[in-house]
Design an enzyme around this catalytic site. Structure first.
Site, PDB file in Angstrom:
ATOM      1  N   GLU A   1      -3.828  -4.495  -7.266  1.00  0.00           N
ATOM      2  CA  GLU A   1      -4.877  -5.170  -6.966  1.00  0.00           C
ATOM      3  C   GLU A   1      -4.905  -5.102  -6.389  1.00  0.00           C
ATOM      4  OE1 GLU A   1      -7.493  -5.639  -8.934  1.00  0.00           O
ATOM      5  OE2 GLU A   1      -7.938  -5.204  -7.422  1.00  0.00           O
TER       6      GLU A   1
ATOM      7  N   GLY B   1      -4.482 -12.935   3.465  1.00  0.00           N
ATOM      8  CA  GLY B   1      -3.981 -14.383   3.186  1.00  0.00           C
ATOM      9  C   GLY B   1      -3.223 -14.532   2.114  1.00  0.00           C
TER      10      GLY B   1
ATOM     11  N   LYS C   1       1.177  -0.900  -0.096  1.00  0.00           N
ATOM     12  CA  LYS C   1      -0.053  -0.077   0.695  1.00  0.00           C
ATOM     13  C   LYS C   1       0.834   1.232   0.278  1.00  0.00           C
ATOM     14  CE  LYS C   1      -2.543  -1.081   3.838  1.00  0.00           C
ATOM     15  NZ  LYS C   1      -1.517  -2.565   4.047  1.00  0.00           N
TER      16      LYS C   1
ATOM     17  N   LYS D   1      -5.925   2.399   1.967  1.00  0.00           N
ATOM     18  CA  LYS D   1      -7.018   2.017   1.098  1.00  0.00           C
ATOM     19  C   LYS D   1      -7.881   2.630   0.970  1.00  0.00           C
ATOM     20  CE  LYS D   1      -6.473  -2.291   3.117  1.00  0.00           C
ATOM     21  NZ  LYS D   1      -6.385  -3.428   3.767  1.00  0.00           N
TER      22      LYS D   1
END
Lengths: 346, 346
Positions: free
Chosen positions: A154, A326, A130, A229
């Site tokens: 992505e 994950g 990020k 985000k």
């Protein structure tokens, strides 16, 4: 021709990508005509390997999992050891640098420098980090374009659930006027457990035991992860050059079991919502716990799952729900980017 | 260069697309560098117009809305009237044929012939018509490919909510092992109203008054509309050459208020679910009312909204929720296809 990649970083996400390429390589070749070849892996703690003809993915995974380092990776003619990240980025024959070093959300470094070096060397970058996107989107996107290469990320929002590519490609032509999302799985897991009766501290401890929350959970529970985000979404999807300081931010650490009970009694649920809204030239951006009515699609997203609702000009609300973390899931986000670069798709 | 399009059909969907191009044309040019120009419009009842330099979109909408025909569309030098569909498809200078004539789900005609003629004339086709995709996917996809042109049909499943392009592009590389969806808005609206206390007949009547259901509601309430979408999903997303007869199908017309109450008492909801599942080489496909627990993301999708859950190999379940009908929404699905053809994206 295989798409040659250099992995800068080989933690859980890099290993996730390597595992996918190892297990699904044949299927990707047959079904999509896509083939990726790892030519370099560079880490701070495990060592560094480069071979212009490609490394053995299975052996990379084996030696790292068994010994924690690349020392036991078999020597072959042409294998280079010990190159640092910038040397690999500049001098390897990789088509794409997979930047997964580590996330510093204050400075974005060293990832920002790695991206710059890659673009200036004519290499694409894919990343799940990020930092560079939240802190240097404008500069890096322009630099990639000026060098005729691609920059894809992505995985920075909702991992391999394609929260960025869905609007960019599949909702092409519709303006995104606003976005609301459950962008952090850890806090959503904690809130779900609190609804099941646990208090905040116990729910947090459980999230830590399951690996959802870090030992220091501040970035998740205070909303800073969701905040990054929100900044990425505003910059990438709404063309708004939002900065971190423009976003008001409140986490979930002050929510009590009494607050949870009160919401339940009113037929509602607390969710940590990141949102950006564009209205009459004004942009408002916010991360905060909100009590949503059960009829809200986001209210029914429980556990560590993420979700995002786009408020679009031509389709009204469109909601995407899926995993947000994950090692395989985030490793997969890098694969989505690689395939679409190879396809010359957005 | 503007992307030249010929509209075969000019009902609500065609008018929806024309309205979007008229209202958003400038934004599309500025934001995406995309420009579409309607060069031909061909209908059975309103007449037919062709001008190689483009028609006036606002005037097309005005005359059709005011008079129901193109007779009052202003004559200009070079304007051709009365060409039939196949002549326009073969002889116009359109880059893309927008096939929105009408849906015959038994024969797929005349749409299948229109697609064939377009591909053989080197023209792309975009359509929201389920017929050709549900009945002739293999043949038409191969014919488009052989002629080096594109065939896009995002609007055939869930209208402009990108149920097809999401997995094809944004979930590239993940296998779709199964799909479950609320693929028909009319029946979902009826079921929602029945939960609010209406009986089946009253809820159906309300759906008809709102324009959600046709005078003859058979295709919706007996599940045939959802069935076509299941066939499309299997063929396009799962590479399974499923035919309509392979799908077991049961609608909602036999559900009673007592059934609805029973589900509610058990904390569940009836939903008409279309599903395809691939397991150990076996494919099962089904449309039927199912009682879902409230914890299922599909259970919370109410009203005329559609939703689909993809069971993916690398990301687990991914769910997409959005509108599934409407003139602007379906018109928009055609725009998504046009933009991605122009971008040479999937």
């Amino acid at each position: 021709m295989a798409h040659k990649i250099a992995l800068i970083g080989f933690g859980t996400v890099g290993q996730g990508l390597a595992e996918i390429l190892h297990n699904k390589g044949e299927a990707l070749r047959q079904n999509l005509g896509f083939e990726a070849q790892i030519v370099a892996v560079c880490t701070l703690s495990k060592g560094s390997l480069y071979h212009p003809d490609g490394l053995n993915t299975e052996m990379l995974l084996d030696v790292v999992r068994n010994t924690g380092s690349f020392d036991d990776y078999l020597n072959t003619p042409g294998l280079e050891r010990g190159w640092d990240a910038l040397t690999i980025i500049r001098q390897s024959n990789a088509d794409t640098v997979v930047e997964i070093s580590y996330t510093d959300i204050e400075t974005g470094q060293p990832a920002i420098d790695y991206c710059r070096a890659a673009f200036e060397s004519g290499k694409h970058v894919v990343t799940a980090n990020k930092g560079p996107v939240a802190l240097a989107y404008g500069e890096l996107a322009a630099l990639a374009e000026a060098n005729g290469v691609r920059w894809c990320f992505e995985g920075t929002v909702m991992s391999g659930t394609p929260a960025l590519r869905l609007p960019l490609v599949a909702l092409a032509g519709a303006e995104i006027m606003g976005v609301r999302g459950i962008l952090n799985g850890t806090t959503n897991y904690i809130l779900t457990k609190m609804e099941e009766g646990l208090d905040y501290q116990t729910a947090l401890k459980q999230a830590q035991e399951l690996g959802y929350a870090e030992a220091d959970p501040t970035a998740d529970v205070e909303g800073y992860d969701a905040l990054s985000k929100v900044v990425i979404i505003a910059n990438v999807l709404m063309d708004v050059p939002l900065k971190k300081d423009d976003v008001t931010c409140k986490g979930i650490s002050s929510l009590t079991s009494a607050d949870i009970g009160q919401a339940q009694a009113a037929g509602k649920r607390w969710k940590l919502i990141g949102s950006v809204k564009q209205e009459a030239g004004w942009v408002t951006a916010d991360v905060s716990p909100q009590m949503l009515p059960i009829s809200d699609p986001l209210a029914n997203v429980t556990g560590a799952t993420n979700a995002i609702t786009y408020d679009t000009s031509l389709m009204g609300p469109v909601t995407l729900v899926g995993a947000g973390a994950g090692s395989i899931e985030t490793g997969y986000s890098l694969l989505i980017d690689l395939i679409n670069i190879e396809r010359q798709n957005i």
